[in-house]
Design a protein around this motif. Structure first.
Motif, PDB file in Angstrom:
ATOM      1  N   ASN A  78       1.526 -20.780  -4.192  1.00 60.88           N
ATOM      2  CA  ASN A  78       0.497 -21.348  -5.073  1.00 60.88           C
ATOM      3  C   ASN A  78      -0.909 -20.882  -4.690  1.00 60.88           C
ATOM      4  OD1 ASN A  78      -0.030 -22.825  -2.797  1.00 60.88           O
ATOM      5  ND2 ASN A  78       0.139 -24.826  -3.773  1.00 60.88           N
ATOM      6  N   GLN A  79      -1.021 -19.830  -3.896  1.00 62.30           N
ATOM      7  CA  GLN A  79      -2.308 -19.272  -3.479  1.00 62.30           C
ATOM      8  C   GLN A  79      -2.451 -17.857  -4.018  1.00 62.30           C
ATOM      9  OE1 GLN A  79      -4.574 -21.157  -1.722  1.00 62.30           O
ATOM     10  NE2 GLN A  79      -3.078 -22.810  -1.902  1.00 62.30           N
ATOM     11  N   MET A  80      -3.664 -17.328  -3.929  1.00 59.28           N
ATOM     12  CA  MET A  80      -3.849 -15.922  -4.298  1.00 59.28           C
ATOM     13  C   MET A  80      -4.906 -15.292  -3.409  1.00 59.28           C
ATOM     14  SD  MET A  80      -5.832 -15.784  -7.931  1.00 59.28           S
ATOM     15  CE  MET A  80      -7.567 -16.156  -8.054  1.00 59.28           C
ATOM     16  N   ASP A  81      -4.811 -13.978  -3.287  1.00 60.17           N
ATOM     17  CA  ASP A  81      -5.795 -13.161  -2.586  1.00 60.17           C
ATOM     18  C   ASP A  81      -6.267 -12.093  -3.556  1.00 60.17           C
ATOM     19  OD1 ASP A  81      -5.649 -14.346  -0.029  1.00 60.17           O
ATOM     20  OD2 ASP A  81      -3.889 -13.153   0.492  1.00 60.17           O
ATOM     21  N   PHE A  82      -7.466 -11.565  -3.301  1.00 60.04           N
ATOM     22  CA  PHE A  82      -7.958 -10.420  -4.053  1.00 60.04           C
ATOM     23  C   PHE A  82      -7.731  -9.169  -3.215  1.00 60.04           C
ATOM     24  CE2 PHE A  82      -9.848 -13.479  -6.840  1.00 60.04           C
ATOM     25  CZ  PHE A  82      -9.909 -12.812  -8.056  1.00 60.04           C
ATOM     26  N   ILE A  83      -6.975  -8.225  -3.789  1.00 61.28           N
ATOM     27  CA  ILE A  83      -6.557  -6.997  -3.114  1.00 61.28           C
ATOM     28  C   ILE A  83      -7.329  -5.823  -3.707  1.00 61.28           C
ATOM     29  CG2 ILE A  83      -4.570  -5.503  -2.592  1.00 61.28           C
ATOM     30  CD1 ILE A  83      -4.261  -8.366  -1.480  1.00 61.28           C
ATOM     31  N   GLU A  84      -7.822  -4.940  -2.836  1.00 63.02           N
ATOM     32  CA  GLU A  84      -8.546  -3.743  -3.305  1.00 63.02           C
ATOM     33  C   GLU A  84      -7.680  -2.983  -4.301  1.00 63.02           C
ATOM     34  OE1 GLU A  84     -11.116  -0.021  -1.511  1.00 63.02           O
ATOM     35  OE2 GLU A  84     -10.090  -1.374  -0.142  1.00 63.02           O
ATOM     36  N   TYR A  85      -8.337  -2.521  -5.386  1.00 64.87           N
ATOM     37  CA  TYR A  85      -7.596  -1.897  -6.480  1.00 64.87           C
ATOM     38  C   TYR A  85      -8.308  -0.650  -6.986  1.00 64.87           C
ATOM     39  CZ  TYR A  85      -5.728  -1.172 -11.168  1.00 64.87           C
ATOM     40  OH  TYR A  85      -5.174  -0.607 -12.291  1.00 64.87           O
ATOM     41  N   ASP A  86      -7.521   0.405  -7.236  1.00 68.31           N
ATOM     42  CA  ASP A  86      -7.984   1.572  -7.986  1.00 68.31           C
ATOM     43  C   ASP A  86      -6.777   2.106  -8.764  1.00 68.31           C
ATOM     44  OD1 ASP A  86      -6.447   3.271  -6.301  1.00 68.31           O
ATOM     45  OD2 ASP A  86      -8.143   3.603  -4.961  1.00 68.31           O
ATOM     46  N   GLN A  87      -6.960   3.205  -9.485  1.00 64.20           N
ATOM     47  CA  GLN A  87      -5.886   3.703 -10.341  1.00 64.20           C
ATOM     48  C   GLN A  87      -4.654   4.167  -9.565  1.00 64.20           C
ATOM     49  OE1 GLN A  87      -9.120   4.247 -11.134  1.00 64.20           O
ATOM     50  NE2 GLN A  87      -9.347   3.941 -13.317  1.00 64.20           N
ATOM     51  N   THR A  88      -4.761   4.327  -8.248  1.00 64.98           N
ATOM     52  CA  THR A  88      -3.615   4.759  -7.451  1.00 64.98           C
ATOM     53  C   THR A  88      -2.839   3.586  -6.857  1.00 64.98           C
ATOM     54  OG1 THR A  88      -4.884   4.953  -5.396  1.00 64.98           O
ATOM     55  CG2 THR A  88      -4.832   6.898  -6.847  1.00 64.98           C
TER      56      THR A  88
END
Length: 192
Positions: A78-88
């Protein structure tokens, strides 16, 4: 006053009538509005989301602002984290149909700004989401980032707030407006 459940049902039914062109225009307008905001210009690490269904798509921000670091949510229980994201970034589909990063660098503490999808917003800055509470729980722990909700025009609503609801700093309307300034005073700025 309608309950949150009634409002969700009504707003989701209304969104079913949006065409792909409506969603594309609203998404483009949101990106235009964000691009003009000082808080966006000075933010280095920005939380966004993978659009689902009729949600506005802000992924073009990655191409427009390659100097910024973008992150998307990954849920755990029931938790979330923000993960670094790019097109790869390798994405996986959850049981709810959302695309999330399979793995990656967690940037919760580095977030300057989070763009939050919403079904509706109250005029005083409270978000009506899908009901799972992920964003409310996240913002209870991580209070630093500036929080911008995005909704379509006509999705300003009223509902009974509860102790778990977290107030966002501002929200943008998907076609022609921005409700702005909740950290201090409340005012409306229209962007043409």
């Amino acid at each position: 006053m309608k309950t949150k459940r009634e409002l969700r049902k009504m707003l989701l039914e209304r969104r079913q009538n949006l065409s792909k062109d409506d969603i594309k225009k609203a998404s483009s307008n949101i990106i235009h509005q964000l691009s003009k905001m000082e808080v966006f210009k000075r933010s280095k690490v920005i939380g966004i989301y993978m659009p689902l269904g009729s949600e506005m798509n802000v992924l073009n921000l990655l191409d427009l602002y390659p100097d910024k670091i973008f992150c998307i949510p990954k849920t755990y229980g029931n938790q979330m984290d923000f993960i670094e994201y790019d097109q790869t970034t390798k994405l996986i589909k959850t049981n709810f149909g959302l695309l999330e990063p399979e793995s990656g660098k967690v940037l919760n503490d580095e977030l300057d700004l989070v763009i939050v999808p919403a079904l509706g917003m109250t005029k005083d800055g409270y978000r009506l989401g899908y009901g799972a509470g992920y964003f409310d729980r996240f913002f209870t722990i991580y209070q630093k980032p500036y929080k911008i909700g995005i909704i379509y025009q006509g999705e300003e609503v009223e509902f009974e707030k509860d102790e778990f609801d977290i107030k966002l700093d501002t929200y943008l309307l998907g076609w022609n407006g921005v409700r702005h300034g909740y950290r201090n005073t409340c005012r409306t700025i229209w962007i043409n």
